[in-house]
Structures are given as C-alpha cells and as structure tokens.
Design an enzyme around this catalytic site. Structure first.
Site, PDB file in Angstrom:
ATOM      1  N   ARG A  37       0.795  -1.480  -0.062  1.00 15.48           N
ATOM      2  CA  ARG A  37       0.145  -0.281   0.315  1.00 15.48           C
ATOM      3  C   ARG A  37       1.006   1.416  -0.005  1.00 15.48           C
ATOM      4  O   ARG A  37       0.955   1.951  -1.050  1.00 15.48           O
ATOM      5  CB  ARG A  37      -0.888   0.171   1.061  1.00 15.48           C
ATOM      6  CG  ARG A  37      -1.760   1.194   1.192  1.00 15.48           C
ATOM      7  CD  ARG A  37      -2.801   0.974   2.364  1.00 15.48           C
ATOM      8  NE  ARG A  37      -3.184   0.374   2.691  1.00 15.48           N
ATOM      9  CZ  ARG A  37      -3.774  -0.016   4.417  1.00 15.48           C
ATOM     10  NH1 ARG A  37      -3.694   1.249   4.939  1.00 15.48           N
ATOM     11  NH2 ARG A  37      -4.482  -0.974   4.631  1.00 15.48           N
ATOM     12  N   HIS A  83      -7.779  -4.441  -7.340  1.00 10.68           N
ATOM     13  CA  HIS A  83      -7.482  -3.526  -6.181  1.00 10.68           C
ATOM     14  C   HIS A  83      -8.902  -3.520  -5.818  1.00 10.68           C
ATOM     15  O   HIS A  83      -9.756  -3.194  -6.012  1.00 10.68           O
ATOM     16  CB  HIS A  83      -7.451  -2.453  -6.402  1.00 10.68           C
ATOM     17  CG  HIS A  83      -6.325  -1.021  -5.677  1.00 10.68           C
ATOM     18  ND1 HIS A  83      -5.472  -1.559  -5.121  1.00 10.68           N
ATOM     19  CD2 HIS A  83      -8.185  -0.294  -4.771  1.00 10.68           C
ATOM     20  CE1 HIS A  83      -5.557  -0.334  -4.162  1.00 10.68           C
ATOM     21  NE2 HIS A  83      -6.977  -0.163  -4.584  1.00 10.68           N
ATOM     22  N   TYR A 127     -18.589  11.902 -14.314  1.00 13.92           N
ATOM     23  CA  TYR A 127     -18.309  13.426 -14.221  1.00 13.92           C
ATOM     24  C   TYR A 127     -17.487  13.278 -15.732  1.00 13.92           C
ATOM     25  O   TYR A 127     -17.601  13.652 -16.353  1.00 13.92           O
ATOM     26  CB  TYR A 127     -19.196  14.718 -13.779  1.00 13.92           C
ATOM     27  CG  TYR A 127     -20.444  14.441 -13.250  1.00 13.92           C
ATOM     28  CD1 TYR A 127     -21.504  14.586 -14.211  1.00 13.92           C
ATOM     29  CD2 TYR A 127     -19.964  14.560 -11.746  1.00 13.92           C
ATOM     30  CE1 TYR A 127     -22.543  14.784 -13.539  1.00 13.92           C
ATOM     31  CE2 TYR A 127     -21.164  14.747 -11.495  1.00 13.92           C
ATOM     32  CZ  TYR A 127     -22.693  14.541 -11.913  1.00 13.92           C
ATOM     33  OH  TYR A 127     -23.688  14.795 -11.436  1.00 13.92           O
TER      34      TYR A 127
END
Length: 859
Positions: A37, A83, A127
């Site tokens: 990570r 993921h 968007y």
C-alpha cells in the site's frame, strides 16, 4: 468445564499466548501495508494502486490516441479485477495522476473538473473522463514481451504485473510520499532531463561519485515551480537519502499607476493550498503581525496564478516579503526521506542507489525483451524455413496433400517425407494459395533473410553487455527528447554554502600590482599585442611617484601566494582581487590581506589547487633575496592559508626577499645581478628546509653597489626555453641556456648582457619560449605587449635589441611573461593598434635608421 476439557482434548481449541498472537498479527499487517500500500517500488516508482490503474487502463485500450473513457468505467475495471478496496481510493489516485500541480509529469490525461490548487474537490467520477498520457504508455511499453513477472490477482482469476517495464525513471521524476507502519517515505520530484543525464553519466562510469552526479541531477524540481532556498539539505538528501529542502514561492514587486507598491505571488511551494495561503496572509495583516499589508486579493485566472498583496505607502517591499516567508506557508520545508522497496524490502536510498537500481532494472528488461523477441523470431524463421522447403518441392507437396484423406494424414505425410516439424507441417497446410505465386515466393525468401539478420542481432545483444547498455542509453535519450523539459524550480544558494568558484566564470585575467601596493585584475583581452619597438599603451593610472611593479596572468579560480620583501607569505583567491579598468589604479593591497604598512609584495606564485595532495607534496617554493641568498621549501608547508600570513624565510638585516618560484625539485636555477652577471646551478644542490630557515648563498654579490635582479628555474629536459634579459633603458635579448655553463652554487657567475650607458643596468631575467608573449611596464605607467618570437636570439655578451622606446626620464619597472598567446589575436582592435605601430609610422628607432641590434662582443 468438562465440555471444554473434552474439546481441548479433541484439538479444536488451541491455547495461544495473546502477546505472541498480537505481535504476529501486527507484523503481518504492517508488512502488508509496507509492501502492498504505502511504499513505491524502486524500479517503476509506483505503489500497487497506481500500477493497477495504469495497467487496467492499458488493458481497456484507454490510450492517448483513443477517445476518453468515463473515470467510473476505469474505477470499476480496476476495482473488480485488481484492487479490491474502496472506489474512492482508486478515483483519488486517478485524480492525483491527472493534476498538473500534484505530479511533475502527469500520467493520466483528464477531461473535466479535477479540482484546483485552491483545494476544490474534483467532480464525481461519473462526470470526468480520462485516458493515458503518452508518458504512461512509455511506462507500459513491452509489457506483453515477458519483460516483467506477473502474479495472480486477489481472486486468482487474472494476472497482474508485479512491476511495470518502464522506460521512465518515475521514482525520481514524480517522487512519492506515504506513511506505512513504523516507517514513511517522502521522495521529491525531479527534472526528467537532469535525471536522464545522471543515468547516462552513471552508465558511462559506475564508480561516479554522488558529488559528480549532482552536476547532472542538480536538485528537486517541483510542478508548482518556486525557489529552493539553500542547498545543504538537498545535497545531504542526495548523499544519504535523508535531508531537508526549503522551498519559497516566487514574488514580484509591481508599482501601481498611483505609485503604490504591491506584491504579486505567481508561484507557490509544492502542495500549498492557494486559498488557505490567501486567508493566512489576510489574517496576518488583520492581527498586525505583518504591518505593511493593506489588502490581499486573488486575481488568478486561466493565464496563471496571481495572488496580489497591496502594500501601505510607508511599507518596504523586501521587509514584507521576508515577513511572509517567516510567518506564512510562502516558505515551506520538506523532509527528504528516500525509502522505497528494493527486492520487496524497504530501504533508504541515496541518489546513486536510485539511479543504479533503475539502470539494473532496465538492463533486466532489455535482456528479457531480447530473449522474447529472439524466441518469436526463431519460431517465425522455423515456419518460413518450412515454407521454403515446401516451395522448393511444390508439385510433390501438392500431390501429397491431394492424395491424403484427412488433414492429419497430410500433416503426417509432410513430416515424414520432408523431415518437417509438426509446427511447419501445420503452417504449410494453412498456407494460402496466393502465396504460391512467384512474387510471393520471393517475399518469403526476403522475409526469411530479414528474420535471420534479426536473430543474429538479438543474439549479439544477449552476448554483449556493452551493446545492451548502449541500447539503454539510446532509449533514455529518446525519452529525454520526447518528454524532457526545462527546470521549473530555481535554486538559490545561501551565502554560507556558496562556492564562489561555482558562480564565477573561469577566465584568464591580468593581475597588476603597483610599486606603492595597489592591486587589480583586468581581462587579458584588454591588452592588445603590438610590434617590437612601439610606444606601448597605458597599463594603469598611478600617482606620479608610483608605477606598475608586478604584472602577470592567472585564472580566476586559482589561489595566489604573495611573498613580501620581509619574507612573509599571504594567500588570496584570484576572484577576490577587485576587478578594475585597464587604466584604473586598483585597490590598496592592505585592504585585502593583513599586510603591514612597512612591508610590500615582492613575488607572486599562482597555484591551481592547494587541496591537491599529490601536487603539493612533490613541488617546492624556491626563494631568493637581493643579497644572493637562496632557499627551498616544500609547497605543502604553504598549503594551509592563515589570515595573518606565515613566515616563509628569515631575512637578515639589510637584505630583502626578491623572488619566489614553483619547482618540481629537478630544475636548473639561474640568478642574475644588476651588473650583468648570471649564475646557473642544479636545484638539488639546495637542500629543502622549513619555512623559518635562513637559506644558503646562491651567487656572490658586492652588497655596496650590486644586487640580485631576478631568478629563473628551468627544467633540464625543456629545450624550447631560452633566457631573456632586459635592461633598464629598454634593451633585451634571448640567449640559449646552454651558453651559461653550470657552476657551483655561490660563485660569481658569467656575463649575461653587455651593460653600457645606453642599455642601463640589468632589470630582469626570464625564461621564455617562442609561443610566449611579453608584457613590459614602465615607471610612467606605459605598458607594451609583444611576441617573444619577435625578439631575436643573441650571444651572452651582447647588449641586445631595443624592445621599447623610452623617454629620457623613463625606465622599465617590470617585465612579465604571458604563458599562452591569445587566440585570434589579430582582431579588429589589434589590427588598428598594429597599423599605427608599423616601422616608419611611429618614429621608432628602427624607422629612424638606427641599428636595432648591437651584437659586438664585450671587451
């Protein structure tokens, strides 16, 4: 109770020490965070989430030359396949890779609202639209050629790469930051062009030092620009992997139409929120912490950042700027902590480590790619070879296929009849009829030849490491050409850490010191060359009783050793000598070094580098006095500068130091005296002594009416040098050094010039070559420069040739040798100067019909 006992006996309940369990679980968790990570891989500079996003986009064909895809589509693809964490973490990663103020080199090309430097949130992922940047595609290049290892994804249904086969040194150019368990990383972004130069320098020389690498990779380079204030922390970060870099925003001072000053902040430190800074500045003004601000407003637009601060009429702009640096985030410091995963383990890396790890990785990628290409080329050659065999026996092949009942039977028949492999037989059976035409047959032959050439080249790559590194360099240079740009962040050195040599151009300068102790440096090009016998040019304005006594050429980066007539030695860097006009008198030397008023400079030695241990331990300073004393001391004794100088020689009463020379221990020493005699003896007859010693006799001098005028040291093997002597009234000549026989030290010597009333006393002795130039300075301040080649050779006992025509009241004060002739000396200025100095135009003695040379031997 009995039930528990029974379960324990059945082995279904295991007694575990809670301390051990917590330790084991926490270590597992921490390693998962570290490796999976928070920390980037040293090879591609990516954390798993970044790598999965780029790989997922590549798998979807979301390339830079294709239309944009919705961010939500990519997030779903990455989350569902690679993921298995929150969609927010994936979208945040995508957003950051698309923000020009977050990454020095963006990896995602975004369309839509991706936030702002004011901290505004990006639009929702439904968007915005994205696609890969061309640079990200360069990071994924060759991924399908088995260049990197793949591992199973979280549910073992797909494979994902453990690292990208990047051509881009992403770890250094984009940096990384992350907090793991028990460790953190904070790697600064750098300039791609500089990093590539550093990588190529490392490939060319594996033993390169970090000091040398810093000449290529100068400092971090932030996407938001700004100024790196102070270099010591940056250098420490490069050398150790840990350091601190201070970054300031860029500020301009403007004046309004009303005459009021205002500050305009147009670049911010890295990761600073502009809106928060604006608010902070307004707060500082309201709280009266910074007094000089009347208003702060944000005038930023699509043309760029513009944070305007109006100043009060009485405010001083520089004071307000310094207060902003002190009290606001306009100056911010960042801790450098170069921690990355090397072979799966976290490691602190210096600059060379990061470069070497990337080069090693690129080498591995090139090897694996070449092996893949070789295998594919050999497979292709194998099939083409089968085609060629079939085409050579076409009728027989066709007959065999027609006679076969099934494809399998035909395949077996081909393998048996023509000794083909199964792959070749299948390829022949799948061959289209159009490839049996004559033209197509020729193409197959050409293709086979090309493939064989490729195989030979690929095998050469695998057998030649030098060729592999050449390919790596070529690919890096291509990366620089495609993606390289100029630095955005300026570097500002602090006065305490600045090496003057780094900011002062290295050039040759003429140093002049007057009789009364005024010193200056002037560009060597200010002195044009003239013909022998000319009138000369004014070399320095001096007071009536003053004149130029020392004149020589040195580089601005060298160190000057000044020796005084009382036997002291002082040090001064050439760039510390004030620059002056050619006709200026200069600055009193007492203002530069701690020279007593009753002492004066007698000799100067130019040393390139006093820190060169080998040089200073193998060279000597040879000193001589007016009374004929000579002394030799190791240069190492003069290698530790002291502000108040050191004692170089103990001078007897009535005597004074006259000359100092640098030697290698094997020279021939010549000393000349005013009455026209000179002595020559080997340097090794003078044993070296400490700085405080008196010395030994070099030449016999009648102290009442005679004195030493100079000393030269010539190497025995240098046959190009001749001895030049000059008299007070402007006469001089060159004589072969062999005309001076070697005698014992301390003798009377032999005649070196015929002294007459016309010549005046001997004033100087120098060793010269025909490539040298000569500078002659008179007590009146007149200076002339001439080529030594223009001065003819003559015997020891002659009076020589007229070098400069003097007025009756004038005499020569100093003669200096310029070690190298200027290139392109005959420029326009020199041509003009020379045209006026041709014989017959300047009233010189030669033009008036006077014999220029008197070579009659003395009585």
């Amino acid at each position: 109770m009995s039930e528990n006992t029974e379960n324990q006996q059945d082995g279904r309940i295991i007694q575990i020490n809670i301390e051990e369990q917590m330790k084991t679980a926490y270590i597992d968790y921490s390693m998962s965070v570290i490796v999976g990570r928070a920390l980037p891989d040293v090879r591609d500079g990516l954390k798993p989430v970044h790598r999965r996003v780029l790989f997922g986009m590549n798998e979807l064909g979301n390339n830079s030359n294709k239309p944009y895809k919705k961010s939500a589509r990519i997030v779903g693809e990455v989350m569902g396949k690679f993921h298995p964490h929150g969609d927010a973490s994936i979208y945040d990663t995508i957003v950051r890779m698309a923000q020009p103020w977050s990454l020095r080199y963006m990896l995602v090309d975004g369309q839509g609202n991706f936030g702002s430097v004011d901290g505004d949130m990006p639009a929702a992922m439904r968007y915005t639209e994205i696609r890969l940047q061309r640079m990200a595609e360069a990071m994924l290049e060759d991924i399908d050629k088995e260049t990197v290892d793949f591992t199973l994804n979280f549910d073992d249904t797909l494979e994902e790469p453990t690292v990208l086969p990047t051509r881009i040194p992403n770890l250094l150019i984009n940096g990384a930051s992350g907090i793991a368990v028990g460790m953190a990383t904070n790697i600064m972004p750098h300039n791609l062009s500089e990093v590539v130069d550093g990588l190529i320098a490392y490939i060319d020389n594996r033993d390169i030092t970090i000091e040398e690498l810093i000449k290529h990779v100068k400092a971090p380079d932030f996407p938001t620009g700004g100024i790196i204030y102070g270099y010591e922390g940056v250098k420490q970060g490069f050398e150790t992997g840990r350091g601190r870099v201070v970054v300031r925003g860029k500020v301009n001072v403007e004046t309004s139409k009303a005459g009021r000053e205002r500050l305009v902040i147009y670049e911010l430190p890295y990761q600073i929120n502009k809106a928060a800074l604006h608010q902070k500045i307004a707060q500082l003004a309201d709280d009266k912490i910074i007094e000089g601000i009347s208003e702060a407003r944000d005038e930023s637009d699509r043309d760029g950042m513009r944070l305007v601060i109006d100043l009060k009429r009485e405010a001083i702009a520089n004071v307000v700027i310094n207060q902003l640096y002190k009290y606001s985030e306009l100056q911010t410091s960042y801790g450098i902590n170069n921690v990355a995963l090397v072979k799966g383990r976290p490691r602190v890396l210096n600059l060379k480590d990061m470069l070497s790890e990337f080069v090693d990785f690129r080498h591995e990628v090139v090897v694996r790619r070449t092996r893949f290409d070789l295998r594919k080329a050999e497979e292709k050659a194998h099939i083409l070879q089968g085609y060629l065999i079939a085409l050579d026996h076409l009728d027989e092949v066709i007959a065999l296929i027609r006679a076969s009942r099934t494809p399998e039977e035909a395949k077996e028949g081909l393998m048996t009849r023509f000794e083909l492999s199964e792959i070749q037989s299948k390829a022949i059976l799948e061959l289209r009829l159009q490839r049996l035409t004559g033209m197509e047959r020729d193409k197959i032959k050409e293709e086979y030849d090309e493939v064989m050439k490729l195989i030979a080249y690929l095998k050469e790559i695998l057998s030649d490491e030098g060729l592999r590194f050449k390919i790596i360099k070529e690919e890096l240079e291509d990366v620089k050409k495609r993606f390289g740009d100029e630095r955005k962040t300026e570097i500002q050195y602090l006065a305490s850490e600045m090496r003057m040599e780094d900011i002062i151009a290295e050039e040759d300068v003429v140093i002049t010191i007057s009789h009364l102790g005024y010193i200056k440096r002037t560009s060597a090009y200010d002195y044009r060359q003239q013909k022998r016998g000319g009138r000369g040019a004014l070399g320095g304005k001096t007071r009536e009783e003053d004149y130029i006594e020392h004149l020589f050429v040195a580089s601005t980066h060298h160190t000057m050793l000044f020796f005084t007539e009382k036997g002291r030695c002082y040090w001064l860097k050439v760039y510390e000598i004030p620059e002056g006009e050619k006709s200026g008198k200069g600055r009193a030397i007492q203002n530069l070094i701690n020279l007593p008023t009753d002492d004066k400079i007698r000799a100067i030695i130019d040393i390139k580098d006093l820190g060169d241990k080998e040089f200073i331990s193998s060279h000597y300073i040879v000193l001589c006095t007016a009374n004929g004393i000579i002394k030799k001391t190791l240069l190492e004794d003069f290698s530790r500068p002291r502000q108040n100088g050191v004692n170089a020689i103990t001078i007897n009463e009535g005597d004074q130091l006259l000359e100092a020379k640098l030697t290698n221990g094997n020279s021939q020493i010549m000393m000349a005296i005013k009455s026209g005699r000179a002595i020559r003896f080997p340097e090794n007859t003078v044993r070296d002594t400490g700085r405080g010693a008196i010395g030994v006799r070099g030449i016999e001098v009648d102290n009442d009416k005679d004195e030493v005028v100079g000393m030269i040291c010539v190497n025995k093997e240098d046959e190009t040098r001749t001895v030049l002597v000059v008299s007070e009234k402007g006469f001089g000549k060159r004589t072969d050094i062999e005309e001076y026989r070697i005698t014992n030290r301390g003798g009377k010597g032999v005649k070196t010039i015929n002294i007459t009333e016309k010549t005046g006393s001997l004033i100087a002795i120098l060793d010269v070559t025909e490539k040298d130039d000569l500078m002659i300075t008179c007590k009146s301040g007149i200076t002339i420069r001439m080529a030594v080649a223009d001065i003819r050779e003559a015997g020891r006992a002659t009076q020589g040739v007229r070098l400069i025509r003097l007025d009756d009241s004038d005499e020569i004060a100093a003669v200096a040798r310029l070690d190298e002739q200027e290139e392109q000396r005959l420029d326009e200025e020199a041509q003009e100067g020379m045209e006026g100095n041709e014989p017959g135009q300047d009233g010189s003695s030669a033009a008036q019909g006077e014999a220029p040379v008197d070579e009659t031997p003395a009585e």
